[in-house]
Design a protein around this motif. Structure first.
Motif, PDB file in Angstrom:
ATOM      1  N   GLN A 117       0.826  -1.213   0.000  1.00 33.96           N
ATOM      2  CA  GLN A 117       0.000   0.000   0.000  1.00 33.96           C
ATOM      3  C   GLN A 117       0.856   1.256   0.000  1.00 33.96           C
ATOM      4  OE1 GLN A 117      -2.800  -0.271   3.231  1.00 33.96           O
ATOM      5  NE2 GLN A 117      -3.825  -2.052   2.356  1.00 33.96           N
ATOM      6  N   LEU A 118       1.912   1.247   0.791  1.00 33.12           N
ATOM      7  CA  LEU A 118       2.818   2.396   0.856  1.00 33.12           C
ATOM      8  C   LEU A 118       3.424   2.681  -0.516  1.00 33.12           C
ATOM      9  CD1 LEU A 118       4.554   4.396   2.672  1.00 33.12           C
ATOM     10  CD2 LEU A 118       6.239   2.567   2.656  1.00 33.12           C
ATOM     11  N   TRP A 119       3.966   1.644  -1.157  1.00 33.35           N
ATOM     12  CA  TRP A 119       4.650   1.838  -2.429  1.00 33.35           C
ATOM     13  C   TRP A 119       3.686   2.106  -3.574  1.00 33.35           C
ATOM     14  CZ3 TRP A 119       9.349   3.402  -2.851  1.00 33.35           C
ATOM     15  CH2 TRP A 119      10.216   3.196  -1.768  1.00 33.35           C
ATOM     16  N   GLU A 120       2.500   1.531  -3.535  1.00 31.94           N
ATOM     17  CA  GLU A 120       1.510   1.858  -4.562  1.00 31.94           C
ATOM     18  C   GLU A 120       1.098   3.314  -4.447  1.00 31.94           C
ATOM     19  OE1 GLU A 120      -1.766  -0.888  -4.508  1.00 31.94           O
ATOM     20  OE2 GLU A 120      -0.584  -2.446  -5.501  1.00 31.94           O
ATOM     21  N   GLY A 121       0.933   3.797  -3.222  1.00 31.81           N
ATOM     22  CA  GLY A 121       0.605   5.209  -3.017  1.00 31.81           C
ATOM     23  C   GLY A 121       1.690   6.114  -3.557  1.00 31.81           C
ATOM     24  N   ARG A 122       2.926   5.757  -3.292  1.00 31.98           N
ATOM     25  CA  ARG A 122       4.044   6.560  -3.802  1.00 31.98           C
ATOM     26  C   ARG A 122       4.103   6.514  -5.324  1.00 31.98           C
ATOM     27  NH1 ARG A 122       8.813   5.062   0.592  1.00 31.98           N
ATOM     28  NH2 ARG A 122       7.898   6.275   2.289  1.00 31.98           N
ATOM     29  N   SER A 123       3.876   5.347  -5.893  1.00 34.14           N
ATOM     30  CA  SER A 123       3.889   5.196  -7.353  1.00 34.14           C
ATOM     31  C   SER A 123       2.766   6.009  -7.983  1.00 34.14           C
ATOM     32  CB  SER A 123       3.747   3.729  -7.757  1.00 34.14           C
ATOM     33  OG  SER A 123       4.836   2.992  -7.304  1.00 34.14           O
ATOM     34  N   ASP A 124       1.590   5.976  -7.365  1.00 35.23           N
ATOM     35  CA  ASP A 124       0.457   6.752  -7.878  1.00 35.23           C
ATOM     36  C   ASP A 124       0.770   8.246  -7.850  1.00 35.23           C
ATOM     37  OD1 ASP A 124      -0.895   4.379  -8.217  1.00 35.23           O
ATOM     38  OD2 ASP A 124      -2.192   4.636  -6.455  1.00 35.23           O
ATOM     39  N   ARG A 125       1.357   8.732  -6.760  1.00 36.76           N
ATOM     40  CA  ARG A 125       1.701  10.153  -6.667  1.00 36.76           C
ATOM     41  C   ARG A 125       2.768  10.521  -7.692  1.00 36.76           C
ATOM     42  NH1 ARG A 125       1.165   8.760  -1.387  1.00 36.76           N
ATOM     43  NH2 ARG A 125       3.380   8.791  -0.926  1.00 36.76           N
ATOM     44  N   LEU A 126       3.727   9.624  -7.919  1.00 37.37           N
ATOM     45  CA  LEU A 126       4.760   9.887  -8.923  1.00 37.37           C
ATOM     46  C   LEU A 126       4.141   9.934 -10.316  1.00 37.37           C
ATOM     47  CD1 LEU A 126       7.698  10.275  -9.769  1.00 37.37           C
ATOM     48  CD2 LEU A 126       7.922   7.772  -9.816  1.00 37.37           C
ATOM     49  N   ALA A 127       3.265   9.006 -10.628  1.00 34.21           N
ATOM     50  CA  ALA A 127       2.605   8.990 -11.931  1.00 34.21           C
ATOM     51  C   ALA A 127       1.798  10.265 -12.134  1.00 34.21           C
ATOM     52  CB  ALA A 127       1.711   7.753 -12.062  1.00 34.21           C
ATOM     53  N   GLU A 128       1.107  10.701 -11.087  1.00 30.81           N
ATOM     54  CA  GLU A 128       0.325  11.941 -11.164  1.00 30.81           C
ATOM     55  C   GLU A 128       1.244  13.130 -11.420  1.00 30.81           C
ATOM     56  OE1 GLU A 128      -1.976  14.622  -7.946  1.00 30.81           O
ATOM     57  OE2 GLU A 128      -2.588  12.514  -8.007  1.00 30.81           O
ATOM     58  N   PHE A 129       2.371  13.179 -10.760  1.00 30.94           N
ATOM     59  CA  PHE A 129       3.321  14.274 -10.937  1.00 30.94           C
ATOM     60  C   PHE A 129       3.884  14.278 -12.343  1.00 30.94           C
ATOM     61  CE2 PHE A 129       7.741  15.757 -10.891  1.00 30.94           C
ATOM     62  CZ  PHE A 129       7.551  17.065 -10.455  1.00 30.94           C
ATOM     63  N   VAL A 130       4.241  13.117 -12.855  1.00 29.19           N
ATOM     64  CA  VAL A 130       4.867  13.014 -14.181  1.00 29.19           C
ATOM     65  C   VAL A 130       3.881  13.372 -15.293  1.00 29.19           C
ATOM     66  CG1 VAL A 130       5.879  11.364 -15.820  1.00 29.19           C
ATOM     67  CG2 VAL A 130       6.628  11.367 -13.434  1.00 29.19           C
ATOM     68  N   THR A 131       2.622  13.005 -15.123  1.00 31.34           N
ATOM     69  CA  THR A 131       1.643  13.240 -16.190  1.00 31.34           C
ATOM     70  C   THR A 131       0.904  14.560 -16.035  1.00 31.34           C
ATOM     71  OG1 THR A 131      -0.031  11.985 -14.960  1.00 31.34           O
ATOM     72  CG2 THR A 131       1.298  10.773 -16.573  1.00 31.34           C
ATOM     73  N   ARG A 132       1.180  15.307 -14.996  1.00 28.86           N
ATOM     74  CA  ARG A 132       0.507  16.592 -14.769  1.00 28.86           C
ATOM     75  C   ARG A 132       0.904  17.588 -15.861  1.00 28.86           C
ATOM     76  NH1 ARG A 132       2.261  19.039  -9.510  1.00 28.86           N
ATOM     77  NH2 ARG A 132       1.575  17.017  -8.776  1.00 28.86           N
ATOM     78  N   GLU A 133      -0.085  18.329 -16.308  1.00 21.99           N
ATOM     79  CA  GLU A 133       0.171  19.383 -17.313  1.00 21.99           C
ATOM     80  C   GLU A 133       0.983  20.494 -16.648  1.00 21.99           C
ATOM     81  OE1 GLU A 133      -0.736  19.603 -20.587  1.00 21.99           O
ATOM     82  OE2 GLU A 133      -1.454  17.526 -20.433  1.00 21.99           O
ATOM     83  N   PRO A 134       1.978  20.996 -17.341  1.00 19.35           N
ATOM     84  CA  PRO A 134       2.755  22.093 -16.752  1.00 19.35           C
ATOM     85  C   PRO A 134       1.884  23.344 -16.591  1.00 19.35           C
ATOM     86  CG  PRO A 134       3.610  21.489 -18.931  1.00 19.35           C
ATOM     87  CD  PRO A 134       2.449  20.605 -18.634  1.00 19.35           C
ATOM     88  N   GLU A 135       2.106  24.041 -15.493  1.00 19.59           N
ATOM     89  CA  GLU A 135       1.353  25.277 -15.242  1.00 19.59           C
ATOM     90  C   GLU A 135       1.978  26.409 -16.019  1.00 19.59           C
ATOM     91  OE1 GLU A 135       1.012  25.962 -11.055  1.00 19.59           O
ATOM     92  OE2 GLU A 135       0.355  23.904 -10.680  1.00 19.59           O
ATOM     93  N   SER A 136       1.135  27.220 -16.629  1.00 22.88           N
ATOM     94  CA  SER A 136       1.645  28.343 -17.436  1.00 22.88           C
ATOM     95  C   SER A 136       1.806  29.580 -16.616  1.00 22.88           C
ATOM     96  CB  SER A 136       0.692  28.653 -18.582  1.00 22.88           C
ATOM     97  OG  SER A 136       0.457  27.538 -19.358  1.00 22.88           O
TER      98      SER A 136
END
Length: 106
Positions: A87-106
């Motif tokens: 659960q710990l590592w899946e949570g971290r992986s999910d947050r990393l995936a969210e960060f990587v795929t986030r649209e850059p702020e203008s």
């Protein structure tokens, strides 16, 4: 050393893991369990002691024969710890995936 530590210590050795695999077929005598291994009886008994201290097997004496079986619930502490880590590592992986795929702020 905690029970969890003792359980992981017991699983760290391939001979002990092989003994656990043998015991999935049901209760067995020490001599039956020791047969496939090229180790002395005292060495093999030490492996069984580690498994028993880790809460993974139970032994009992029936006449002159010592019988071994898997301990009911012996894997529960290991499963609980592994689930918490998953659960710990899946949570971290999910947050990393969210960060990587986030649209850059203008």
């Amino acid at each position: 050393m905690t029970r969890l530590d003792r359980s992981f210590h017991a699983l760290a050795d391939p001979t002990r893991r092989a003994v656990l695999a043998q015991l999935t077929g049901g209760e067995a005598s020490v001599s039956q369990l020791a047969e496939p291994f090229a180790v002395s009886l005292p060495t093999f008994l030490a492996h069984l002691r580690v498994l028993e201290e880790g809460g993974l097997i139970h032994t009992r004496k029936q006449g002159r024969v010592r019988l071994c079986r898997l301990a009911t619930g012996g894997y529960a502490p290991l499963q609980e710890w592994l689930e918490a880590q998953r659960q710990l590592w899946e949570g971290r992986s999910d947050r990393l995936a969210e960060f990587v795929t986030r649209e850059p702020e203008s």
